[in-house]
Design a protein around this motif. Structure first.
Motif, PDB file in Angstrom:
ATOM      1  N   GLU A  40       0.773  21.283 -26.931  1.00 59.62           N
ATOM      2  CA  GLU A  40       2.026  20.540 -26.901  1.00 59.62           C
ATOM      3  C   GLU A  40       2.995  21.129 -27.917  1.00 59.62           C
ATOM      4  N   ALA A  41       4.261  21.242 -27.522  1.00 56.58           N
ATOM      5  CA  ALA A  41       5.255  21.875 -28.394  1.00 56.58           C
ATOM      6  C   ALA A  41       6.634  21.348 -28.070  1.00 56.58           C
ATOM      7  N   SER A  42       7.520  21.407 -29.051  1.00 59.73           N
ATOM      8  CA  SER A  42       8.923  21.069 -28.859  1.00 59.73           C
ATOM      9  C   SER A  42       9.732  21.866 -29.853  1.00 59.73           C
ATOM     10  N   GLY A  43      10.912  22.296 -29.425  1.00 63.02           N
ATOM     11  CA  GLY A  43      11.763  23.076 -30.305  1.00 63.02           C
ATOM     12  C   GLY A  43      12.827  23.806 -29.517  1.00 63.02           C
ATOM     13  N   ARG A  44      13.434  24.786 -30.142  1.00 61.55           N
ATOM     14  CA  ARG A  44      14.494  25.581 -29.521  1.00 61.55           C
ATOM     15  C   ARG A  44      13.931  26.926 -29.108  1.00 61.55           C
ATOM     16  N   LEU A  45      14.146  27.258 -27.835  1.00 64.09           N
ATOM     17  CA  LEU A  45      13.674  28.529 -27.292  1.00 64.09           C
ATOM     18  C   LEU A  45      14.882  29.369 -26.898  1.00 64.09           C
ATOM     19  N   ALA A  69       0.734  18.559 -22.991  1.00 59.02           N
ATOM     20  CA  ALA A  69      -0.582  19.126 -22.709  1.00 59.02           C
ATOM     21  C   ALA A  69      -0.951  19.061 -21.237  1.00 59.02           C
ATOM     22  N   ASP A  70      -0.332  18.154 -20.475  1.00 56.32           N
ATOM     23  CA  ASP A  70      -0.631  18.066 -19.049  1.00 56.32           C
ATOM     24  C   ASP A  70       0.220  19.022 -18.218  1.00 56.32           C
ATOM     25  N   GLY A  71       0.922  19.955 -18.873  1.00 60.63           N
ATOM     26  CA  GLY A  71       1.631  21.005 -18.154  1.00 60.63           C
ATOM     27  C   GLY A  71       3.022  20.653 -17.699  1.00 60.63           C
ATOM     28  N   ARG A  72       3.753  19.844 -18.460  1.00 66.33           N
ATOM     29  CA  ARG A  72       5.120  19.479 -18.109  1.00 66.33           C
ATOM     30  C   ARG A  72       6.083  20.089 -19.122  1.00 66.33           C
ATOM     31  N   LEU A  73       7.088  20.755 -18.610  1.00 61.42           N
ATOM     32  CA  LEU A  73       8.085  21.412 -19.448  1.00 61.42           C
ATOM     33  C   LEU A  73       9.457  20.830 -19.138  1.00 61.42           C
ATOM     34  N   SER A  74      10.153  20.374 -20.184  1.00 59.29           N
ATOM     35  CA  SER A  74      11.528  19.899 -20.013  1.00 59.29           C
ATOM     36  C   SER A  74      12.451  20.792 -20.820  1.00 59.29           C
ATOM     37  N   LEU A 128      18.665  42.749 -11.233  1.00 58.14           N
ATOM     38  CA  LEU A 128      18.630  42.033 -12.510  1.00 58.14           C
ATOM     39  C   LEU A 128      18.551  42.977 -13.700  1.00 58.14           C
ATOM     40  N   ALA A 129      18.694  44.272 -13.455  1.00 58.93           N
ATOM     41  CA  ALA A 129      18.669  45.242 -14.557  1.00 58.93           C
ATOM     42  C   ALA A 129      19.991  45.182 -15.310  1.00 58.93           C
ATOM     43  N   GLN A 130      20.214  44.061 -15.954  1.00 57.40           N
ATOM     44  CA  GLN A 130      21.448  43.815 -16.688  1.00 57.40           C
ATOM     45  C   GLN A 130      21.151  42.840 -17.811  1.00 57.40           C
ATOM     46  N   LYS A 131      22.156  42.562 -18.607  1.00 62.25           N
ATOM     47  CA  LYS A 131      21.976  41.706 -19.768  1.00 62.25           C
ATOM     48  C   LYS A 131      21.666  40.271 -19.332  1.00 62.25           C
ATOM     49  N   ALA A 132      20.663  39.663 -20.013  1.00 65.52           N
ATOM     50  CA  ALA A 132      20.280  38.286 -19.737  1.00 65.52           C
ATOM     51  C   ALA A 132      20.119  37.550 -21.059  1.00 65.52           C
ATOM     52  N   VAL A 133      20.661  36.330 -21.124  1.00 65.35           N
ATOM     53  CA  VAL A 133      20.560  35.493 -22.321  1.00 65.35           C
ATOM     54  C   VAL A 133      20.158  34.088 -21.881  1.00 65.35           C
ATOM     55  N   PHE A 134      19.198  33.495 -22.608  1.00 65.74           N
ATOM     56  CA  PHE A 134      18.708  32.158 -22.264  1.00 65.74           C
ATOM     57  C   PHE A 134      18.524  31.356 -23.538  1.00 65.74           C
ATOM     58  N   GLY A 135      18.833  30.058 -23.480  1.00 67.06           N
ATOM     59  CA  GLY A 135      18.598  29.168 -24.597  1.00 67.06           C
ATOM     60  C   GLY A 135      18.435  27.749 -24.114  1.00 67.06           C
ATOM     61  N   ALA A 136      17.499  26.989 -24.721  1.00 65.32           N
ATOM     62  CA  ALA A 136      17.285  25.601 -24.325  1.00 65.32           C
ATOM     63  C   ALA A 136      16.454  24.894 -25.379  1.00 65.32           C
ATOM     64  N   ASP A 137      16.661  23.577 -25.479  1.00 62.67           N
ATOM     65  CA  ASP A 137      15.758  22.723 -26.253  1.00 62.67           C
ATOM     66  C   ASP A 137      14.610  22.360 -25.327  1.00 62.67           C
ATOM     67  N   VAL A 138      13.399  22.762 -25.690  1.00 63.49           N
ATOM     68  CA  VAL A 138      12.265  22.621 -24.787  1.00 63.49           C
ATOM     69  C   VAL A 138      11.230  21.660 -25.371  1.00 63.49           C
ATOM     70  N   THR A 139      10.544  20.981 -24.462  1.00 63.46           N
ATOM     71  CA  THR A 139       9.394  20.140 -24.809  1.00 63.46           C
ATOM     72  C   THR A 139       8.299  20.411 -23.786  1.00 63.46           C
ATOM     73  N   TYR A 140       7.093  20.742 -24.278  1.00 61.97           N
ATOM     74  CA  TYR A 140       5.965  21.037 -23.398  1.00 61.97           C
ATOM     75  C   TYR A 140       4.812  20.109 -23.759  1.00 61.97           C
TER      76      TYR A 140
END
Length: 635
Positions: free
Chosen positions: A241-246, A282-287, A268-280
């Motif tokens: 289980e984890a939560s934070g900024r990815l 133990a039962d395999g759910r990601l928000s 997709l051979a180009q620049k990609a940027v991603f950011g989100a506040d994530v919560t995972y």
């Protein structure tokens, strides 16, 4: 000088004394002490199946071959850890005082057999009679504390089996873990090679002893792969289980994806940027909240949830600006280049992506370029369930107008596509051009269409289409022919401007058939019927224009036949069709005169529905009966 000599002699004597004392201790005893402490504190047995020897250089401690660490009771008989050779380093000063302080554990070619149970608990979660692993405490029957300050794994292999899922295997993994303070932070460096190239993870876990005991700890990790870097800062526990900024950034998303074992489109051979506040959990759910994604010049924001079950389920709500995915889809305009000359593509369509995940995505944007179709401000809903995808337009700005309805792609038992759409204010030249490569009809229209097709290529789908629809258009024009010029002198070229157009149609076997086309032109009205080959990209259609003059009846009708391929049809007057009405009229006039003459001769009325031959036969029979009765009466 004497002082220096004395100091040096003291150091030499000390080293000799320590070496002598260490050499007097058997390696088996040190290894057994470490094994007993490990079992007391983790509940796992450390097996030493090979030779155990004492080492002095480069590590003070013991070296053991054929080492195993037992698995959790529920995870099967296979050891959780197996290694060809393990070296355990100890602190000499603590050893002289009767304590075993493990400063280093290194393993060559270890194999980790990891798994989770139905509750999501991993077999790496240790339980035992002592304190958390790595803390200072007494072991069973020893009274000697155990500490591990560093771990080195070289050339490790890994097998991970999540409960109910297919195992994942990984080879050639390197791990370096530094834990100098048992109550402090662990620094770990991991090198993975999921696809050959190294992917490096540099992580810090605060209060590691508490983390191993199941408590939540601060975690920071940097992942560096060829072409890109990711970072996580937050909190996590040993159950996953984890939560934070990815965050993630890549100058070349394709190269980074390849290093991580993912195959991405070359577009997709180009620049990609991603950011989100994530919560995972133990039962395999990601928000993911406060999500932001950039791919080249495309930008999306919103929120998403992913449930990593047997088939991942995605729920997302995203907003975008001007989106251009023409390079990603690899689509070309249907009327571009060789497509118009050679027909539809026969390349097999790979629709396996429909089976990767289920879910629902709400997407709104200012504009979207798919490479073949361009959309304006729109709201779309995408729902995927067991390899069946439904895209709903709520509505969509398309072809210069507005489209509502849905499109369906189903790959459960072979690929099929269908739709049920209504539209208003669309430009016919754009709609027909961007979807079918036909741009000879221009105007603004409204209407509706239902269709269904199946096959493993665009060509097969177009040749299998069935459905129906209707169309109404205001002012517009046809290009390629001028009806008035055709009626006067024949030949192709020019344009035909109309004031109104209406039609309904059916589709079967890739052929569109229409029987009720009505076109109103200045001084003309034209009807039409025929076949348009959506699959074969050809046409066989007959226009029947009628020249109308104010206050007069129709004075001229010369049908126009359009036949051939879409890109270069033959357009010319059909004089046989023009003469046929005259011939039919002459024939009918002759029949009317004959009917009138017979009516006078037979002294009876004859309706147009009566057959003249049958009427004459009946009249002859009646005369014969009358003559026979006269003869009999005379006798």
């Amino acid at each position: 000088m004497k002082l220096i000599i004395r100091v040096v002699m003291a150091l030499v004597l000390t080293v000799v004394l320590l070496a002598g004392l260490v050499l007097l201790l058997p390696g088996e005893k040190i290894a057994r002490l470490a094994a007993d402490q490990l079992e007391a504190q983790t509940g796992r047995q450390l097996g030493l199946g090979g030779k155990v020897s004492f080492t002095f250089w480069p590590t003070l401690g013991v070296k053991a071959d054929a080492v195993t660490l037992s698995n959790a009771d529920w995870s099967g008989p296979e050891p959780m850890l197996r290694a060809e050779r393990v070296t355990i380093g100890v602190a000499a000063a603590d050893l002289l005082q009767g304590n075993v302080r493990v400063t280093e554990v290194s393993a060559i070619l270890p194999h980790l057999n990891l798994a989770t149970n139905a509750e999501g608990i991993g077999n790496w979660v240790f339980g035992g009679g002592g304190a958390a692993a790595g803390s200072t405490g007494a072991g069973e029957g020893t009274g000697q504390p155990l500490r591990i300050e560093a771990v080195e794994l070289t050339g490790a292999s890994l097998r991970y089996a999540a409960h109910g899922e297919k195992p994942v295997e990984m080879k050639n993994v390197d791990l370096s873990l530094q834990w100098p303070d048992p109550a402090g932070t662990v620094n770990a460096k991991v090198t993975l090679r999921p696809a050959g190239e190294p992917v490096e993870i540099d992580a810090e876990i605060g209060t590691f002893a508490a983390f191993l005991a199941g408590e939540v700890s601060s975690v920071g990790a940097t992942v560096a792969a060829p072409g890109g870097t990711g970072r996580f800062d937050g909190h996590a526990d040993i159950n996953g289980e984890a939560s934070g900024r990815l965050t993630f950034g890549a100058e070349d998303a394709v190269r980074t994806g390849a290093a991580l074992g993912a195959v991405l489109p070359q577009a997709l051979a180009q620049k990609a940027v991603f950011g989100a506040d994530v919560t995972y959990t133990a039962d395999g759910r990601l928000s993911m909240r406060d999500l932001a994604l950039e791919l080249g010049k495309n930008r999306l924001s919103g929120a998403a949830d992913v449930d990593f079950a047997k088939r991942p389920r995605i729920t997302a709500r995203l907003q975008g600006g001007a989106l251009d995915f023409s390079g990603v889809t690899g689509a070309e305009s249907p009327d571009s280049g060789s497509a118009a000359a050679e027909g539809w593509s026969r390349q097999e369509i790979d629709a396996s992506a429909l089976g990767l995940a289920d879910g629902t995505v709400d997407l709104s944007f200012d504009s979207l370029d798919t490479g073949s179709v361009q959309l304006g401000p729109s709201q779309l809903n995408l729902a995927v369930e067991r390899e069946r995808a439904v895209v709903k337009f709520l509505p969509a700005s398309m072809f210069g107008g507005e489209v509502q309805g849905q499109l369906v792609a189903n790959n459960r038992n072979g690929l099929s596509v269908g739709g049920n759409l209504s539209f208003t204010g669309i430009r016919l030249e754009r709609a027909l051009g961007e979807t079918a490569g036909y741009r000879r009809l221009n105007g603004e229209a409204l209407g509706g269409v239902e269709f269904l097709g199946s096959g493993n290529s665009v060509d097969a789908i177009m040749r299998s289409l069935s459905g129906k629809g209707w169309l109404e258009a205001g002012k517009g024009f046809f290009t390629g022919f001028d009806l008035e010029q055709l009626m006067r002198s024949g030949g192709n070229g020019g344009s035909t401007v109309f004031d109104q157009l209406t039609a309904s149609y059916t589709v079967e076997g890739g052929n569109l058939r229409n029987e009720d086309l009505l076109v109103l032109l200045k001084g003309f009205r034209a009807q039409g019927k025929g076949r348009i080959g959506l699959g074969a990209r050809d046409i066989d259609y007959l226009f029947t224009p009628q020249l109308v003059r104010a206050g007069r009846d129709q004075v001229l009708t010369i049908p126009v036949r359009i036949r051939g391929r879409w890109d270069n049809p033959d357009i010319r007057p059909d004089f046989s069709q023009a003469l046929q009405p005259k011939l039919d009229g002459i024939e009918q006039e002759a029949k009317d005169r004959v009917r009138q003459k017979l009516s006078e001769e037979l002294d009876t009325g004859i309706t147009p529905e009566q057959d003249l031959n049958d009427l004459l036969k009946e009249r002859i029979k009646q005369e014969a009966r009358d003559q026979l009765l006269k003869l009999l009466g005379g006798d």
